[in-house]
Design a protein around this motif. Structure first.
Motif, PDB file in Angstrom:
ATOM      1  N   ILE A   1      39.691  43.159  40.946  1.00 54.90           N
ATOM      2  CA  ILE A   1      38.383  43.701  41.302  1.00 54.90           C
ATOM      3  C   ILE A   1      38.133  43.578  42.802  1.00 54.90           C
ATOM      4  O   ILE A   1      37.651  44.509  43.457  1.00 54.90           O
ATOM      5  CB  ILE A   1      37.275  42.983  40.506  1.00 54.90           C
ATOM      6  CG1 ILE A   1      37.418  43.280  39.014  1.00 54.90           C
ATOM      7  CG2 ILE A   1      35.888  43.407  41.000  1.00 54.90           C
ATOM      8  CD1 ILE A   1      36.525  42.424  38.134  1.00 54.90           C
ATOM      9  N   SER A   2      38.475  42.422  43.336  1.00 53.05           N
ATOM     10  CA  SER A   2      38.255  42.184  44.765  1.00 53.05           C
ATOM     11  C   SER A   2      39.077  43.143  45.626  1.00 53.05           C
ATOM     12  O   SER A   2      38.567  43.740  46.582  1.00 53.05           O
ATOM     13  CB  SER A   2      38.608  40.734  45.101  1.00 53.05           C
ATOM     14  OG  SER A   2      38.439  40.485  46.485  1.00 53.05           O
ATOM     15  N   ILE A   3      40.336  43.322  45.275  1.00 50.04           N
ATOM     16  CA  ILE A   3      41.236  44.164  46.073  1.00 50.04           C
ATOM     17  C   ILE A   3      40.838  45.636  45.999  1.00 50.04           C
ATOM     18  O   ILE A   3      40.899  46.366  46.994  1.00 50.04           O
ATOM     19  CB  ILE A   3      42.692  43.974  45.595  1.00 50.04           C
ATOM     20  CG1 ILE A   3      43.155  42.556  45.922  1.00 50.04           C
ATOM     21  CG2 ILE A   3      43.613  45.004  46.233  1.00 50.04           C
ATOM     22  CD1 ILE A   3      44.471  42.180  45.280  1.00 50.04           C
ATOM     23  N   ASN A   4      40.402  46.071  44.824  1.00 47.09           N
ATOM     24  CA  ASN A   4      40.117  47.495  44.609  1.00 47.09           C
ATOM     25  C   ASN A   4      38.626  47.822  44.620  1.00 47.09           C
ATOM     26  O   ASN A   4      38.207  48.848  44.087  1.00 47.09           O
ATOM     27  CB  ASN A   4      40.732  47.931  43.277  1.00 47.09           C
ATOM     28  CG  ASN A   4      42.233  47.835  43.278  1.00 47.09           C
ATOM     29  OD1 ASN A   4      42.938  48.682  43.836  1.00 47.09           O
ATOM     30  ND2 ASN A   4      42.758  46.772  42.665  1.00 47.09           N
ATOM     31  N   ARG A   5      37.848  46.993  45.236  1.00 44.86           N
ATOM     32  CA  ARG A   5      36.383  47.125  45.203  1.00 44.86           C
ATOM     33  C   ARG A   5      35.880  48.497  45.615  1.00 44.86           C
ATOM     34  O   ARG A   5      34.902  49.011  45.053  1.00 44.86           O
ATOM     35  CB  ARG A   5      35.760  46.068  46.103  1.00 44.86           C
ATOM     36  CG  ARG A   5      36.043  46.267  47.598  1.00 44.86           C
ATOM     37  CD  ARG A   5      35.553  45.120  48.431  1.00 44.86           C
ATOM     38  NE  ARG A   5      36.398  43.944  48.292  1.00 44.86           N
ATOM     39  CZ  ARG A   5      36.181  42.809  48.942  1.00 44.86           C
ATOM     40  NH1 ARG A   5      35.122  42.699  49.739  1.00 44.86           N
ATOM     41  NH2 ARG A   5      37.001  41.792  48.794  1.00 44.86           N
ATOM     42  N   SER A   6      36.529  49.119  46.594  1.00 46.06           N
ATOM     43  CA  SER A   6      36.010  50.374  47.146  1.00 46.06           C
ATOM     44  C   SER A   6      36.246  51.579  46.245  1.00 46.06           C
ATOM     45  O   SER A   6      35.606  52.628  46.431  1.00 46.06           O
ATOM     46  CB  SER A   6      36.645  50.639  48.517  1.00 46.06           C
ATOM     47  OG  SER A   6      38.046  50.798  48.386  1.00 46.06           O
ATOM     48  N   ILE A   7      37.117  51.461  45.252  1.00 47.19           N
ATOM     49  CA  ILE A   7      37.417  52.620  44.408  1.00 47.19           C
ATOM     50  C   ILE A   7      37.049  52.398  42.940  1.00 47.19           C
ATOM     51  O   ILE A   7      37.327  53.257  42.098  1.00 47.19           O
ATOM     52  CB  ILE A   7      38.911  53.008  44.500  1.00 47.19           C
ATOM     53  CG1 ILE A   7      39.804  51.843  44.058  1.00 47.19           C
ATOM     54  CG2 ILE A   7      39.270  53.467  45.904  1.00 47.19           C
ATOM     55  CD1 ILE A   7      41.282  52.198  43.979  1.00 47.19           C
ATOM     56  N   LEU A   8      36.438  51.269  42.635  1.00 50.78           N
ATOM     57  CA  LEU A   8      36.051  50.987  41.257  1.00 50.78           C
ATOM     58  C   LEU A   8      34.702  51.639  40.946  1.00 50.78           C
ATOM     59  O   LEU A   8      33.708  51.396  41.619  1.00 50.78           O
ATOM     60  CB  LEU A   8      35.972  49.477  41.014  1.00 50.78           C
ATOM     61  CG  LEU A   8      37.309  48.731  41.057  1.00 50.78           C
ATOM     62  CD1 LEU A   8      37.086  47.234  40.847  1.00 50.78           C
ATOM     63  CD2 LEU A   8      38.277  49.270  40.014  1.00 50.78           C
TER      64      LEU A   8
ATOM     65  N   VAL B   1      29.647  47.615  30.379  1.00 53.51           N
ATOM     66  CA  VAL B   1      30.486  48.805  30.280  1.00 53.51           C
ATOM     67  C   VAL B   1      31.284  48.984  31.565  1.00 53.51           C
ATOM     68  O   VAL B   1      32.481  49.300  31.544  1.00 53.51           O
ATOM     69  CB  VAL B   1      29.623  50.057  30.016  1.00 53.51           C
ATOM     70  CG1 VAL B   1      30.460  51.331  30.100  1.00 53.51           C
ATOM     71  CG2 VAL B   1      28.953  49.954  28.656  1.00 53.51           C
ATOM     72  N   THR B   2      30.616  48.754  32.689  1.00 59.48           N
ATOM     73  CA  THR B   2      31.274  48.896  33.987  1.00 59.48           C
ATOM     74  C   THR B   2      32.471  47.969  34.109  1.00 59.48           C
ATOM     75  O   THR B   2      33.573  48.394  34.493  1.00 59.48           O
ATOM     76  CB  THR B   2      30.269  48.607  35.117  1.00 59.48           C
ATOM     77  OG1 THR B   2      29.228  49.595  35.084  1.00 59.48           O
ATOM     78  CG2 THR B   2      30.943  48.630  36.468  1.00 59.48           C
ATOM     79  N   THR B   3      32.283  46.699  33.779  1.00 63.19           N
ATOM     80  CA  THR B   3      33.398  45.741  33.863  1.00 63.19           C
ATOM     81  C   THR B   3      34.542  46.171  32.949  1.00 63.19           C
ATOM     82  O   THR B   3      35.716  46.151  33.357  1.00 63.19           O
ATOM     83  CB  THR B   3      32.922  44.331  33.474  1.00 63.19           C
ATOM     84  OG1 THR B   3      31.867  43.928  34.350  1.00 63.19           O
ATOM     85  CG2 THR B   3      34.066  43.327  33.577  1.00 63.19           C
ATOM     86  N   GLY B   4      34.232  46.569  31.724  1.00 63.26           N
ATOM     87  CA  GLY B   4      35.275  47.005  30.804  1.00 63.26           C
ATOM     88  C   GLY B   4      36.041  48.209  31.307  1.00 63.26           C
ATOM     89  O   GLY B   4      37.261  48.324  31.081  1.00 63.26           O
ATOM     90  N   SER B   5      35.351  49.099  32.019  1.00 57.22           N
ATOM     91  CA  SER B   5      36.020  50.310  32.514  1.00 57.22           C
ATOM     92  C   SER B   5      37.096  49.998  33.544  1.00 57.22           C
ATOM     93  O   SER B   5      38.064  50.749  33.682  1.00 57.22           O
ATOM     94  CB  SER B   5      34.979  51.261  33.118  1.00 57.22           C
ATOM     95  OG  SER B   5      34.499  50.789  34.375  1.00 57.22           O
ATOM     96  N   TRP B   6      36.929  48.920  34.268  1.00 58.05           N
ATOM     97  CA  TRP B   6      37.896  48.588  35.313  1.00 58.05           C
ATOM     98  C   TRP B   6      39.263  48.203  34.753  1.00 58.05           C
ATOM     99  O   TRP B   6      40.266  48.289  35.463  1.00 58.05           O
ATOM    100  CB  TRP B   6      37.359  47.436  36.163  1.00 58.05           C
ATOM    101  CG  TRP B   6      36.092  47.769  36.897  1.00 58.05           C
ATOM    102  CD1 TRP B   6      35.668  49.008  37.301  1.00 58.05           C
ATOM    103  CD2 TRP B   6      35.076  46.846  37.308  1.00 58.05           C
ATOM    104  NE1 TRP B   6      34.451  48.920  37.929  1.00 58.05           N
ATOM    105  CE2 TRP B   6      34.060  47.606  37.963  1.00 58.05           C
ATOM    106  CE3 TRP B   6      34.913  45.473  37.202  1.00 58.05           C
ATOM    107  CZ2 TRP B   6      32.912  47.018  38.490  1.00 58.05           C
ATOM    108  CZ3 TRP B   6      33.766  44.880  37.725  1.00 58.05           C
ATOM    109  CH2 TRP B   6      32.792  45.650  38.366  1.00 58.05           C
ATOM    110  N   PHE B   7      39.313  47.785  33.505  1.00 58.90           N
ATOM    111  CA  PHE B   7      40.566  47.284  32.941  1.00 58.90           C
ATOM    112  C   PHE B   7      41.292  48.298  32.068  1.00 58.90           C
ATOM    113  O   PHE B   7      42.392  48.040  31.584  1.00 58.90           O
ATOM    114  CB  PHE B   7      40.289  46.012  32.130  1.00 58.90           C
ATOM    115  CG  PHE B   7      39.522  44.971  32.887  1.00 58.90           C
ATOM    116  CD1 PHE B   7      39.760  44.750  34.237  1.00 58.90           C
ATOM    117  CD2 PHE B   7      38.535  44.213  32.269  1.00 58.90           C
ATOM    118  CE1 PHE B   7      39.048  43.800  34.957  1.00 58.90           C
ATOM    119  CE2 PHE B   7      37.819  43.258  32.975  1.00 58.90           C
ATOM    120  CZ  PHE B   7      38.069  43.054  34.321  1.00 58.90           C
TER     121      PHE B   7
END
Length: 311
Positions: free
Chosen positions: A249-256, A264-270
């Motif tokens: 999450i930290s590394i890809n913060r700008s495109i998440l 729902v948002t957190t689940g979408s990242w994975f």
């Protein structure tokens, strides 16, 4: 693990087996120190009036005006409030000491997470800063405005901050109306230390609402197909992710991407990642009565004291 509004912390557990587990709770803030200061300003007048009443009463003189009597009653009420505030501040200072001990002895870090007021620098912001100086139990997101619609962004900023500041095995997001049995949670997480990319919680799906007037309206409803059903994700009351996912999450913060709701948002990242989903019923509302995790409506929620709303 986050939300005394709701809008309620980073915790973890080092256990006696030397296991270091870390979590954060998104709780938010109560700060009323400035009130105590204001009450002290007229303390001499209050003391004088009360002594005057006592003196006249002792001399069997009842000739005190109604106005003076009302002032004395008001002063005594203020004294009660001041005493209550002093006790509250003492408890907050003790809480800060307890948090330091918990971190040093068990490797558990607990913080309330809160953003800034829309009116930057107002009394609410000053209250938060003042209390944090006393307790040091906040993560203050200076570049985030505290608002219900901003919870998904707040969740992302929380995980970013936690991953960058604490080297933990796990990071947990917990609402501020959830009481967590830290030892039980730590024991649960210890059984998943062998899984490098793990996402633990009460997994659910659910309907996507396209009506703008609905409480759970999803502006991006059209992305979820004709069935309009969310993908599987952990319920937002309490869930845990491993260190690798927090770093992702930290590394890809700008495109998440963020959706309308933080869980729902957190689940979408994975989605699309090689992640182990753990559907643990102990994280579900129906099991909280068992004493593992309990919902608790605190008398003084930090965020609610500030905004008048729960987080």
């Amino acid at each position: 693990m986050y939300s005394r509004g709701s809008n309620h912390r980073l915790a973890g557990s080092a256990f006696r087996s030397q296991v270091s587990v870390l979590m954060l709770t998104m709780f938010a803030s109560m700060a009323s120190i400035y009130v105590a200061g204001r009450l002290w300003l007229d303390s001499e007048n209050r003391v004088y009036l009360i002594k005057e009443l006592d003196r006249r009463t002792g001399q069997a003189k009842s000739a005190i005006s109604v106005d003076d009597t009302l002032k004395i009653i008001a002063c005594r009420e203020q004294q009660k409030k001041l005493t209550a505030l002093e006790m509250e501040l003492a408890a907050a200072q003790q809480e800060g000491t307890d948090l330091k001990r918990l971190e040093a002895q068990k490797g558990i870090v607990i913080r309330f997470v809160i953003g800034r007021s829309a009116n930057r620098g107002d009394s609410s912001d000053k209250d938060i800063d003042s209390e944090n100086m006393q307790t040091n139990d906040f993560i203050i997101l200076n570049n985030h405005v505290e608002a219900p619609e901003e919870h998904p962004k707040k969740t992302k900023l929380f995980f970013i901050h936690a991953a960058e500041n604490w080297n933990a095995e796990f990071y947990a997001k917990v609402n501020d109306d959830v009481y967590v049995n830290i030892d039980t949670l730590g024991a649960t997480l210890a059984t998943h230390l062998d899984k490098p990319r793990v996402y633990i919680g009460c997994m659910k799906s659910g309907e996507v609402f396209s009506e703008s007037t609905h409480k759970w309206y999803e502006p991006d409803w059209w992305k979820f197909g004709d069935g309009k059903s969310y993908f599987r994700h952990a319920s937002g009351e309490i869930y845990v992710i491993s260190q690798a996912l927090a770093q992702f999450i930290s590394i890809n913060r700008s495109i998440l991407l963020s959706y309308a709701h933080d869980d729902v948002t957190t689940g979408s990242w994975f989605i699309g990642l090689d992640v182990k989903y753990i559907d643990d019923t102990k994280f579900c509302c129906s099991s909280w009565a068992s004493g593992i995790f309990l919902t608790t409506h605190f008398n003084f929620k930090k965020e609610e004291k500030r905004t008048g709303k729960p987080t």
